[in-house]
Write a protein that holds these residues in place. Structure first.
Motif, PDB file in Angstrom:
ATOM      1  N   TYR A  23     136.672   5.251  27.573  1.00 14.98           N
ATOM      2  CA  TYR A  23     137.096   3.867  27.847  1.00 14.98           C
ATOM      3  C   TYR A  23     137.607   3.696  29.276  1.00 14.98           C
ATOM      4  CZ  TYR A  23     138.840  -0.809  26.968  1.00 14.98           C
ATOM      5  OH  TYR A  23     139.029  -2.170  27.015  1.00 14.98           O
ATOM      6  N   MET A  24     138.340   4.690  29.773  1.00 14.84           N
ATOM      7  CA  MET A  24     138.959   4.567  31.102  1.00 14.84           C
ATOM      8  C   MET A  24     138.138   5.290  32.177  1.00 14.84           C
ATOM      9  SD  MET A  24     141.667   2.770  30.458  1.00 14.84           S
ATOM     10  CE  MET A  24     142.822   2.963  31.810  1.00 14.84           C
ATOM     11  N   GLU A  25     136.887   5.559  31.863  1.00 16.76           N
ATOM     12  CA  GLU A  25     136.025   6.384  32.721  1.00 16.76           C
ATOM     13  C   GLU A  25     136.043   5.973  34.193  1.00 16.76           C
ATOM     14  OE1 GLU A  25     131.331   7.770  32.741  1.00 16.76           O
ATOM     15  OE2 GLU A  25     131.980   6.103  31.499  1.00 16.76           O
ATOM     16  N   GLU A  26     135.990   4.666  34.448  1.00 18.47           N
ATOM     17  CA  GLU A  26     135.871   4.202  35.834  1.00 18.47           C
ATOM     18  C   GLU A  26     137.198   3.736  36.430  1.00 18.47           C
ATOM     19  OE1 GLU A  26     133.075   4.468  37.491  1.00 18.47           O
ATOM     20  OE2 GLU A  26     132.063   5.293  35.736  1.00 18.47           O
ATOM     21  N   ASP A  27     138.295   3.942  35.711  1.00 19.83           N
ATOM     22  CA  ASP A  27     139.574   3.418  36.187  1.00 19.83           C
ATOM     23  C   ASP A  27     140.216   4.357  37.196  1.00 19.83           C
ATOM     24  OD1 ASP A  27     142.558   2.668  36.083  1.00 19.83           O
ATOM     25  OD2 ASP A  27     141.602   1.088  34.898  1.00 19.83           O
ATOM     26  N   GLU A  28     140.775   3.779  38.248  1.00 11.08           N
ATOM     27  CA  GLU A  28     141.420   4.587  39.291  1.00 11.08           C
ATOM     28  C   GLU A  28     142.642   5.333  38.759  1.00 11.08           C
ATOM     29  OE1 GLU A  28     142.422   2.158  42.611  1.00 11.08           O
ATOM     30  OE2 GLU A  28     140.340   1.612  43.054  1.00 11.08           O
ATOM     31  N   GLY A  29     143.314   4.739  37.777  1.00 13.41           N
ATOM     32  CA  GLY A  29     144.540   5.353  37.254  1.00 13.41           C
ATOM     33  C   GLY A  29     144.311   6.291  36.084  1.00 13.41           C
ATOM     34  N   TYR A  30     143.115   6.865  35.997  1.00 16.72           N
ATOM     35  CA  TYR A  30     142.706   7.718  34.869  1.00 16.72           C
ATOM     36  C   TYR A  30     143.745   8.805  34.556  1.00 16.72           C
ATOM     37  CZ  TYR A  30     139.299  10.649  32.242  1.00 16.72           C
ATOM     38  OH  TYR A  30     138.631  11.380  31.294  1.00 16.72           O
ATOM     39  N   ASN A  31     144.109   9.599  35.565  1.00 17.28           N
ATOM     40  CA  ASN A  31     145.044  10.711  35.342  1.00 17.28           C
ATOM     41  C   ASN A  31     146.430  10.209  34.966  1.00 17.28           C
ATOM     42  OD1 ASN A  31     142.864  12.177  36.139  1.00 17.28           O
ATOM     43  ND2 ASN A  31     143.810  13.111  37.935  1.00 17.28           N
ATOM     44  N   ARG A  32     146.844   9.135  35.631  1.00 11.99           N
ATOM     45  CA  ARG A  32     148.160   8.546  35.332  1.00 11.99           C
ATOM     46  C   ARG A  32     148.215   8.068  33.877  1.00 11.99           C
ATOM     47  NH1 ARG A  32     149.966   3.117  36.374  1.00 11.99           N
ATOM     48  NH2 ARG A  32     147.977   2.704  37.389  1.00 11.99           N
TER      49      ARG A  32
ATOM     50  N   TRP B  32     146.031  17.367  42.888  1.00  9.02           N
ATOM     51  CA  TRP B  32     145.608  18.775  42.940  1.00  9.02           C
ATOM     52  C   TRP B  32     144.606  19.106  41.835  1.00  9.02           C
ATOM     53  CZ3 TRP B  32     147.228  23.436  40.150  1.00  9.02           C
ATOM     54  CH2 TRP B  32     146.843  24.617  40.813  1.00  9.02           C
ATOM     55  N   ILE B  33     144.782  18.497  40.650  1.00 10.75           N
ATOM     56  CA  ILE B  33     143.824  18.757  39.566  1.00 10.75           C
ATOM     57  C   ILE B  33     142.971  17.508  39.339  1.00 10.75           C
ATOM     58  CG2 ILE B  33     145.196  20.533  38.421  1.00 10.75           C
ATOM     59  CD1 ILE B  33     146.193  18.488  36.453  1.00 10.75           C
ATOM     60  N   GLY B  34     141.731  17.697  39.041  1.00  8.41           N
ATOM     61  CA  GLY B  34     140.791  16.585  38.877  1.00  8.41           C
ATOM     62  C   GLY B  34     140.878  15.949  37.499  1.00  8.41           C
ATOM     63  N   ARG B  35     139.979  15.006  37.274  1.00 12.42           N
ATOM     64  CA  ARG B  35     139.966  14.260  36.013  1.00 12.42           C
ATOM     65  C   ARG B  35     139.701  15.166  34.808  1.00 12.42           C
ATOM     66  NH1 ARG B  35     137.582   8.329  36.258  1.00 12.42           N
ATOM     67  NH2 ARG B  35     138.958   7.487  37.847  1.00 12.42           N
ATOM     68  N   ARG B  36     138.695  16.034  34.928  1.00  9.37           N
ATOM     69  CA  ARG B  36     138.315  16.882  33.790  1.00  9.37           C
ATOM     70  C   ARG B  36     139.482  17.772  33.360  1.00  9.37           C
ATOM     71  NH1 ARG B  36     133.382  18.706  31.619  1.00  9.37           N
ATOM     72  NH2 ARG B  36     132.259  17.491  33.178  1.00  9.37           N
ATOM     73  N   LEU B  37     140.146  18.384  34.323  1.00 10.57           N
ATOM     74  CA  LEU B  37     141.269  19.270  33.987  1.00 10.57           C
ATOM     75  C   LEU B  37     142.448  18.456  33.444  1.00 10.57           C
ATOM     76  CD1 LEU B  37     142.230  22.156  33.906  1.00 10.57           C
ATOM     77  CD2 LEU B  37     142.975  21.959  36.288  1.00 10.57           C
ATOM     78  N   THR B  38     142.658  17.260  33.979  1.00  7.61           N
ATOM     79  CA  THR B  38     143.755  16.405  33.495  1.00  7.61           C
ATOM     80  C   THR B  38     143.571  16.074  32.023  1.00  7.61           C
ATOM     81  OG1 THR B  38     144.163  15.419  35.655  1.00  7.61           O
ATOM     82  CG2 THR B  38     144.886  14.168  33.752  1.00  7.61           C
TER      83      THR B  38
ATOM     84  N   VAL C  59     153.533  16.286  32.012  1.00  8.72           N
ATOM     85  CA  VAL C  59     154.152  16.645  33.299  1.00  8.72           C
ATOM     86  C   VAL C  59     153.094  17.172  34.272  1.00  8.72           C
ATOM     87  CG1 VAL C  59     155.739  18.251  34.427  1.00  8.72           C
ATOM     88  CG2 VAL C  59     156.443  17.047  32.352  1.00  8.72           C
ATOM     89  N   LEU C  60     152.208  18.034  33.778  1.00 10.62           N
ATOM     90  CA  LEU C  60     151.165  18.589  34.644  1.00 10.62           C
ATOM     91  C   LEU C  60     150.234  17.492  35.154  1.00 10.62           C
ATOM     92  CD1 LEU C  60     150.275  21.871  32.692  1.00 10.62           C
ATOM     93  CD2 LEU C  60     151.499  21.688  34.861  1.00 10.62           C
ATOM     94  N   ALA C  61     149.839  16.579  34.228  1.00  9.13           N
ATOM     95  CA  ALA C  61     148.933  15.484  34.618  1.00  9.13           C
ATOM     96  C   ALA C  61     149.648  14.499  35.541  1.00  9.13           C
ATOM     97  CB  ALA C  61     148.414  14.768  33.371  1.00  9.13           C
ATOM     98  N   GLY C  62     150.914  14.225  35.238  1.00 10.45           N
ATOM     99  CA  GLY C  62     151.662  13.226  36.001  1.00 10.45           C
ATOM    100  C   GLY C  62     152.025  13.675  37.399  1.00 10.45           C
ATOM    101  N   ILE C  63     152.209  14.999  37.570  1.00 16.25           N
ATOM    102  CA  ILE C  63     152.571  15.497  38.909  1.00 16.25           C
ATOM    103  C   ILE C  63     151.326  15.925  39.684  1.00 16.25           C
ATOM    104  CG2 ILE C  63     153.801  17.305  40.175  1.00 16.25           C
ATOM    105  CD1 ILE C  63     155.923  17.247  37.951  1.00 16.25           C
ATOM    106  N   PHE C  64     150.542  16.854  39.111  1.00 12.61           N
ATOM    107  CA  PHE C  64     149.433  17.445  39.868  1.00 12.61           C
ATOM    108  C   PHE C  64     148.142  16.626  39.797  1.00 12.61           C
ATOM    109  CE2 PHE C  64     152.159  21.077  38.613  1.00 12.61           C
ATOM    110  CZ  PHE C  64     152.590  21.417  39.894  1.00 12.61           C
ATOM    111  N   GLY C  65     148.101  15.632  38.872  1.00 12.31           N
ATOM    112  CA  GLY C  65     146.886  14.826  38.763  1.00 12.31           C
ATOM    113  C   GLY C  65     146.998  13.486  39.467  1.00 12.31           C
ATOM    114  N   THR C  66     148.129  13.230  40.106  1.00 15.11           N
ATOM    115  CA  THR C  66     148.328  11.937  40.782  1.00 15.11           C
ATOM    116  C   THR C  66     148.697  12.175  42.253  1.00 15.11           C
ATOM    117  OG1 THR C  66     150.679  11.894  40.202  1.00 15.11           O
ATOM    118  CG2 THR C  66     149.159  10.877  38.632  1.00 15.11           C
ATOM    119  N   LYS C  67     148.901  11.089  42.986  1.00 11.71           N
ATOM    120  CA  LYS C  67     149.249  11.194  44.411  1.00 11.71           C
ATOM    121  C   LYS C  67     150.565  11.938  44.607  1.00 11.71           C
ATOM    122  CE  LYS C  67     146.872   6.950  45.840  1.00 11.71           C
ATOM    123  NZ  LYS C  67     147.040   5.554  46.267  1.00 11.71           N
TER     124      LYS C  67
END
Length: 674
Positions: free
Chosen positions: A116-125, A35-41, A22-30
Motif C-alpha cells: 500500500y505504501m510502496e511509493e510513499d516517501e515516508g515508507y520507513n517512518r 543507513w538502512i533501505g526500505r527492504r531491510l526496514t 527503533v532501528l527503523a526510526g533511527i537508521f531508516g530515516t534522515k
C-alpha cells in the motif's frame, strides 16, 4: 513454554516490536542518515512483530490448555510513601487473547503496508510508527498495574497522533490528528482522576491489590458528598474509555482519523487502539460490578453510540468513512455488553470484530488502490470482476459484520443482543431497542457499500472529481483505466484475515463465554447480575445457536437490511433520491453529523477561547500584572514619595515632630489610666 510462564520470554513480546521500531526510526530515516533501505526496514519491523505473535500464540496455548498464569512485577521504578510505581505483567485469558489479536492484526497490517505504501516517501517512518504502536498496545494489555496501563494508554494516543497526521503537509490530516489528540485528552482527564481516586483510597496501583479492596471501597462515599466512591471511580474510568473507544459524545475524532493512510485505519481504528477502553473496563470488572449506576450509564452511552453512529454510516460516500462509522457502531455494541455485566461477551465481540473490521478496512484500501485512489463509492461499481480476491474477502467481512449465522460476528453480536434482553437494569429496555434497530442499520449501510462498489454498472469513468492522490503513485494507470487486483502483499493479509472472520466465533464461543477461559480475569456478581448464567442456560452449542437464530428477530432484521439495500441501489436507484428529498431535514442533520462538530468548534472551542482571553486580560494583565505587580511598586513609590517630604533636614521640623510625638503618647497613656 512451561505452565508457570517465563517472565523473561514474555518481556520479548513488547520489546521485539520496539527494537524493530527503533532501528527503523533511527537508521531508516534522515535522523540516522537513511543507513538502512526500505527492504531491510520492513524486514526488521515485520520480524519484530512476527516474534511477538509467535510468543503470544505460545502464551495463549499455555493459558488456554494448561491453565498457566503469571502475575509478576519485573521492575520497581520508585516508591512514594506506601505507593509503589512498578512495571509488571499479568497474563491470564484476557491479556493472552488480546496479545494474540494485537500481534496478528499488526502482522497482517505490516505485510499489507509493503504494497500500500510502496511509493510513499515516508515508507520507513511509517513502519517505525506502526511497530511503536504495537509495542505501546502490548504494554497496555499485559500490564498488572494502573501506572503501566496509563503509560500504554497515553503511548497509543501519541502514536495515533503521529499516524493520523502522517502526511503532515496535508491540512486536513493535521486538523484530524490535533482533533484526535485533544478529544482523547478530555477522556484521559477522567481516566487519571479515576486512577488517582483508586491510589488515594486503596493505597495501591496494583490490579490484584486494588480489586481485593473493592468491597471496602464500595462502602465509602466521596468526601464532602453523598456519592458512592466506587460509582465516581467507575464513571471517571469509563470517561477515559469513552475517549479512547470513541463513545458518544467523545466519538468525533474517529471518522476524521481516516485522513491517515488506510493501513493505520485497520490497525488503530478497527482492531486495537479503540478497543483499549473496552479491554480496560473488562479488566476493572471487580470495581464496575459494585456500581449499578455506572453500569446503567455505560449501557445508555453504548446504546446511543451503537444506533446513532450507525445512522451516519448510511449517508457516507467515502468508502473508508462508511467502515469508520461501522466501527463506532460496533464499539457501541461492546459497550452495551459491558453495561449488561456481560464482560466476556464484550471482549468476545472485540476479538471477532478485530478480524472482520481489519479485513474490511484493508479490503477498502485494496479497492482504493485498484480504483487509482478514488475513495467515493458513487464512482465505483462492477469492481467484482476485476478484483476477485478483494471482492470475495470483502463479502465475507461484510457477512461477518452483519451477523450472518455461522460467521464469527454472528456469535458475538447475537450474544450481546441476548445479554441485553436478559439484563434487569433500568437502561436495558432502551439498549435492547437500540441494538436490535442497529442490526437493520448495520446490514443496510454495509451492503449499500458492498453493492455500490462490487456490483451494478461501472461508474469509475464518470467520476467528475477524478484526480490522483499526491501521496501515492497511481501504479502507472490513468484515473479512467480499468480497476486492477492488488499485489500479493495486499491480498495475502486479506485472505488470512478472512479465515478467522468466518470461523473464529464458531470455534471459541463455548470456552470464552461459557467455559473458564476468563475465570481469573473477569469477575461477575452472579447474584446481582445473572445475565451470563441465563445465557448459559439457553446455549446448546454453536450449531444449535446458529440454527435457532434463523427464527429470531436479529436474523430477519439483517436480511431485511440487505434486501432493502439491494432493492434501493441495484434495482431501483431512484428510491434513495426520493427518500433524500422527502426527508431533507433529516439528511441535513446526518450530513452535519448531528452538528456535533459545529457545537464543538463554535460553542466549546470559542467558549474556551473567550474564557482564556478573559483570564488573560482580566486575571493575568489586569489583576496579576496590573494590580499586584505594577500596583505594588506604584504604591510603594507613592508612599515613599510622601514620606520623603517629611525628611526636610531642618532642625526645628524634627523638634516639632518630637514634641507632637510626646504629646500623642502622653494623651494615649492618660486615656489608658482613666
Amino acid at each position: 513454554m512451561s505452565q508457570t510462564l517465563n517472565a523473561s520470554t514474555l518481556l520479548a513480546v513488547p520489546l521485539a516490536p520496539l527494537v524493530g521500531s527503533v532501528l527503523a526510526g533511527i537508521f531508516g530515516t534522515k535522523l540516522g542518515g537513511n543507513w538502512i533501505g526500505r527492504r531491510l526496514t520492513h524486514s526488521l519491523t515485520i520480524l519484530g512483530v512476527l516474534v511477538a505473535f509467535i510468543l503470544s500464540a505460545m502464551t495463549l496455548k499455555s493459558v488456554a490448555l494448561e491453565g498457566a498464569r503469571l502475575n509478576e512485577t519485573l521492575y520497581t521504578w520508585m516508591v512514594v510513601g506506601g505507593l509503589k510505581m512498578e512495571i509488571g505483567f499479568l497474563i491470564d485469558g484476557l491479556s493472552a487473547m488480546m496479545m494474540c489479536v494485537v500481534t496478528f492484526v499488526s502482522l497482517m497490517v505490516h505485510i499489507y503496508t509493503i504494497g500500500y505504501m510502496e511509493e510513499d516517501e515516508g515508507y520507513n517512518r511509517f513502519f517505525a510508527y506502526i511497530s511503536l504502536f504495537t509495542f505501546s498496545m502490548l504494554m497496555l494489555v499485559m500490564s498488572n498495574n494502573m501506572l503501566q496501563l496509563f503509560f500504554g494508554w497515553e503511548a497509543v494516543g501519541l502514536v495515533s497522533y503521529l499516524l493520523i497526521g502522517f502526511w503532515f503537509n496535508k491540512p486536513t490530516a493535521i486538523f484530524a490528528n490535533m482533533k484526535a489528540f485533544l478529544v482523547n485528552r478530555v477522556g484521559d482527564f477522567g481516566f487519571i482522576l479515576g486512577i488517582g481516586l483508586i491510589a488515594a483510597f486503596a493505597g495501591t496501583l496494583n490490579y490484584t491489590e486494588a480489586f481485593a479492596k473493592a468491597t471496602e471501597l464500595s462502602s465509602l462515599t466521596l468526601p464532602g458528598t453523598s456519592w458512592m466512591l466506587v460509582t465516581v471511580i467507575c464513571i471517571c474510568l469509563f470517561i477515559g474509555a469513552m475517549g479512547k473507544s470513541a463513545q458518544f459524545p467523545l466519538h468525533v475524532w474517529l471518522p476524521d482519523s481516516m485522513e491517515g493512510p488506510t493501513p493505520i485505519s485497520a490497525l488503530i481504528h478497527a482492531a486495537t487502539m479503540v478497543t483499549a477502553g473496552i479491554f480496560m473496563v473488562a479488566r476493572m470488572s471487580p470495581l464496575f460490578e459494585m456500581s449499578d449506576t455506572a453500569l446503567n450509564f455505560i449501557m445508555v452511552i453504548g446504546a446511543i453510540t451503537a444506533l446513532f453512529m450507525g445512522f451516519l454510516g448510511i449517508i457516507q460516500n467515502d468508502i473508508k468513512r462508511v467502515v469508520a462509522y461501522s466501527t463506532l457502531s460496533q464499539l457501541g455494541y461492546m459497550t452495551v455488553a459491558l453495561g449488561a455485566s456481560a464482560y466476556s461477551v464484550a471482549v468476545f465481540h472485540l476479538m471477532t470484530h478485530a478480524f472482520f473490521k481489519a479485513l474490511l478496512f484493508l479490503g477498502a484500501g485494496s479497492v482504493i488502490m485498484g480504483m487509482h485512489h478514488n475513495q467515493d463509492i458513487r464512482w465505483m461499481g462492477g469492481v467484482r470482476k476485476y478484483m476477485p480476491i478483494t471482492w470475495i474477502t470483502s463479502l465475507l467481512g461484510s457477512l461477518a459484520l452483519i451477523g450472518t449465522p455461522f460467521f464469527s460476528g454472528f456469535y458475538s453480536k447475537d450474544s450481546i443482543i441476548e445479554a441485553v434482553a436478559e439484563s434487569h437494569l433500568p437502561a436495558a429496555g432502551f439498549a435492547h431497542f437500540a441494538v436490535l434497530a442497529g442490526v437493520f442499520v448495520t446490514a443496510f449501510y454495509s451492503f449499500r457499500m458492498y453493492f455500490l462498489v462490487f456490483h451494478g454498472p461501472e461508474r469509475y469513468d464518470q467520476n467528475p472529481h477524478a484526480h490522483h492522490d499526491t501521496h501515492h503513485d497511481d501504479h502507472g494507470h490513468g484515473a479512467h483505466d480499468k480497476p486492477h487486483e492488488s499485489p500479493w502483499v495486499v491480498t495475502v493479509p486479506l485472505v488470512l484475515l478472512a479465515i478467522p472472520s468466518v470461523v473464529i466465533g464458531f470455534m471459541t464461543i463455548k470456552p470464552m463465554l461459557f467455559g473458564d477461559f476468563f475465570k481469573d480475569a473477569i469477575l461477575v456478581d452472579v447474584a446481582r447480575h445473572p445475565v451470563m448464567q441465563e445465557l448459559a442456560h439457553a446455549f446448546h452449542g454453536p450449531v444449535g445457536m446458529a440454527l435457532h437464530a434463523l427464527s429470531t428477530a436479529p436474523f430477519w432484521l439483517a436480511l431485511a437490511g440487505v434486501v432493502t439495500a439491494w432493492y434501493m441501489y441495484m434495482i431501483n436507484p431512484s428510491v434513495p433520491a426520493a427518500f433524500a428529498r422527502a426527508l431533507k431535514p433529516l439528511v441535513v442533520l446526518l450530513e452535519n453529523k448531528y452538528f456535533m462538530d459545529w457545537f464543538n468548534e463554535n460553542i466549546l472551542a470559542r467558549g474556551a477561547r473567550a474564557l482564556g482571553n478573559g483570564l488573560w486580560k482580566v486575571g493575568d494583565r489586569a489583576l496579576i500584572d496590573g494590580l499586584m505587580v505594577n500596583g505594588s511598586w506604584k504604591l510603594v513609590g507613592w508612599v515613599s514619595g510622601q514620606v520623603r517630604k517629611l525628611q526636610s533636614g531642618y532642625l526645628y521640623h524634627y523638634a516639632l515632630v518630637m514634641i507632637l510625638g510626646l504629646f500623642v503618647l502622653m494623651t494615649y497613656f492618660v486615656w489608658l489610666n482613666k
